[in-house]
Design a protein around this motif. Structure first.
Motif, short mmCIF file in Angstrom:
data_model
loop_
_atom_site.label_atom_id
_atom_site.label_comp_id
_atom_site.label_asym_id
_atom_site.label_seq_id
_atom_site.Cartn_x
_atom_site.Cartn_y
_atom_site.Cartn_z
N ALA A 206 0.82 -1.21 0.00
CA ALA A 206 0.00 0.00 0.00
C ALA A 206 0.86 1.26 0.00
O ALA A 206 0.43 2.31 -0.47
CB ALA A 206 -0.92 0.00 1.21
N THR A 207 2.07 1.16 0.53
CA THR A 207 2.87 2.37 0.72
C THR A 207 4.01 2.52 -0.28
O THR A 207 4.57 3.59 -0.42
CB THR A 207 3.46 2.38 2.15
N ARG A 208 4.38 1.45 -0.95
CA ARG A 208 5.52 1.55 -1.86
C ARG A 208 5.18 0.98 -3.22
O ARG A 208 4.86 -0.19 -3.36
CB ARG A 208 6.72 0.78 -1.28
N GLU A 209 5.27 1.83 -4.24
CA GLU A 209 4.94 1.36 -5.57
C GLU A 209 5.93 0.33 -6.07
O GLU A 209 5.57 -0.55 -6.85
CB GLU A 209 4.90 2.55 -6.54
N ASP A 210 7.19 0.43 -5.61
CA ASP A 210 8.16 -0.56 -6.08
C ASP A 210 7.82 -1.97 -5.58
O ASP A 210 8.18 -2.95 -6.21
CB ASP A 210 9.60 -0.16 -5.75
N SER A 211 7.09 -2.06 -4.46
CA SER A 211 6.68 -3.38 -3.99
C SER A 211 5.70 -4.02 -4.96
O SER A 211 5.74 -5.23 -5.18
CB SER A 211 6.05 -3.28 -2.60
N VAL A 212 4.81 -3.20 -5.54
CA VAL A 212 3.88 -3.71 -6.56
C VAL A 212 4.68 -4.25 -7.74
O VAL A 212 4.42 -5.34 -8.25
CB VAL A 212 2.89 -2.63 -7.03
N ALA A 213 5.68 -3.48 -8.15
CA ALA A 213 6.51 -3.90 -9.29
C ALA A 213 7.23 -5.21 -8.98
O ALA A 213 7.35 -6.09 -9.84
CB ALA A 213 7.52 -2.80 -9.63
N ILE A 214 7.69 -5.35 -7.75
CA ILE A 214 8.41 -6.58 -7.37
C ILE A 214 7.46 -7.78 -7.36
O ILE A 214 7.79 -8.84 -7.90
CB ILE A 214 9.12 -6.39 -6.00
N ILE A 215 6.26 -7.60 -6.80
CA ILE A 215 5.27 -8.69 -6.81
C ILE A 215 4.95 -9.09 -8.25
O ILE A 215 4.89 -10.27 -8.59
CB ILE A 215 3.97 -8.25 -6.08
N ARG A 216 4.76 -8.08 -9.11
CA ARG A 216 4.45 -8.35 -10.51
C ARG A 216 5.58 -9.14 -11.16
O ARG A 216 5.35 -10.12 -11.88
CB ARG A 216 4.24 -7.02 -11.24
N ALA A 217 6.81 -8.74 -10.91
CA ALA A 217 7.97 -9.40 -11.51
C ALA A 217 8.10 -10.85 -11.02
O ALA A 217 8.32 -11.76 -11.82
CB ALA A 217 9.24 -8.62 -11.19
#
Ligand code: C2E
Ligand code: CA
Ligand code: CA
Ligand code: CA
Length: 275
Positions: A206-217
């Motif tokens: 919820a707080t870090r967009e790079d975490s979304v990118a990491i989950i996606r990757a």
């Protein structure tokens, strides 16, 4: 200044003694607790994201201390690893988890954490074989979770052991994925069945967009390599929705249930959410 230095040194030394003493006490307490049968695995459900069904439970060790109450493994596993007591504890978890799982519906698996120290024990294969034979649990229902630190040590012997376990039909998961130094290269060194995405990436969704990118990757990587991905530490619906959107295979966390004793497994199978 000299006196100060000595004073500081002596203080430091006393501090070390107190710490060493506390560790000796804990070690003695652990040995007695093994005799008194105070250790038992708790179980946390792992759900398939698409169908929302429970597919497995992870065994998480608990110390039910008569005075101190329920003690988390984070407080005793490091010392158990240093003293070698982890071999007995690991054996206990493996045998109990297989015996418990053998009483569950036969499409439900069980995941057991293995310490790197257990890989230095030449009896590991024999004890897994024994746990399966004694319980009658099908090997495909057992998942063993290892962290990449297992692969760091004596990797040739470790790889042989992992291949032997897999040849028996046991599944091997790479735990805490993304927290180490060279996670990607480990995916090439062994054909893992599952990647467990570390809780830290899920909690920061919820707080870090790079975490979304990491989950996606990572979910994309799992798809292209044919490896199941499991997200740990899922605590709310927003996280679950995002994981579903990214095609993560499985989810585990307090949103569904805290780890609970074996006697609560039926309840956890019945209720999608139990907190
Ligand atoms: P792990 O294998 O990464 O296990 C996941 C940890 O996250 C567990 O902590 C679990 O209770 C906790 N957890 C699950 N869902 C959530 C959530 O939604 N939010 C949060 N904040 N936490 C969640 P636990 O049970 O305290 O275990 C800690 C670690 O101790 C484990 O991390 C594992 O490395 C080790 N451990 C536990 N049982 C065993 C065992 O039988 N053998 C060995 N060698 N290690 C074990
Ligand atoms: Ca684990
Ligand atoms: Ca983990
Ligand atoms: Ca962890």
């Amino acid at each position: 200044a000299k006196a100060d230095g000595r004073g500081t040194y002596r203080f430091f030394e006393t501090g070390m003694d107190a710490r060493a003493q506390a560790r000796r006490l804990l070690e003695m307490d652990m040995r007695a607790a093994l005799q008194r049968d105070e250790f038992q695995p708790y179980y946390q459900p792992i759900r398939d994201v698409a169908s929302d069904r429970v597919v497995a439970f992870e065994a998480l060790l608990r110390w039910n201390h008569p005075q101190r109450g329920l003690i988390s493994p984070l407080n005793f596993i490091p010392l158990a690893e240093e003293t070698g007591l982890i071999i007995q504890l690991g054996e206990l978890v493996l045998q109990s988890a297989c015996a418990d799982a053998a009483t569950w519906p036969d499409d439900i698996g069980v995941a057991v954490n293995l310490s790197p120290v257990q890989f230095k024990n030449p009896n590991l294969i024999a004890s897994v074989t024994e746990a399966l034979e004694k319980s009658g649990l099908a090997a495909r229902r057992l998942e063993l979770e290892i962290t990449e630190s297992v692969l760091l040590q004596n990797s040739e012997a470790t790889l042989t052991t992992l291949h032997d376990l897999r040849a028996m039909g046991v599944r091997i998961s790479l735990d805490d994925f993304g927290t180490g130094y060279s996670s990607l290269s480990y995916l090439r060194s062994f054909p893992f069945d599952k990647i467990k995405i570390d809780r830290s990436f899920v909690s920061e969704l919820a707080t870090r967009e790079d975490s979304v990118a990491i989950i996606r990757a990572v979910t994309g990587l799992g798809r292209s390599l044919g490896i199941v991905t499991t997200a740990e530490g899922v605590e709310n619906d927003a996280q679950l929705e995002l994981l579903r959107r990214e095609g993560c295979t499985q989810a585990q966390g307090y949103l569904f249930s805290m780890p609970r004793p074996a006697s609560d497994v039926a309840l956890m199978l019945e209720r999608p959410r139990l907190r």
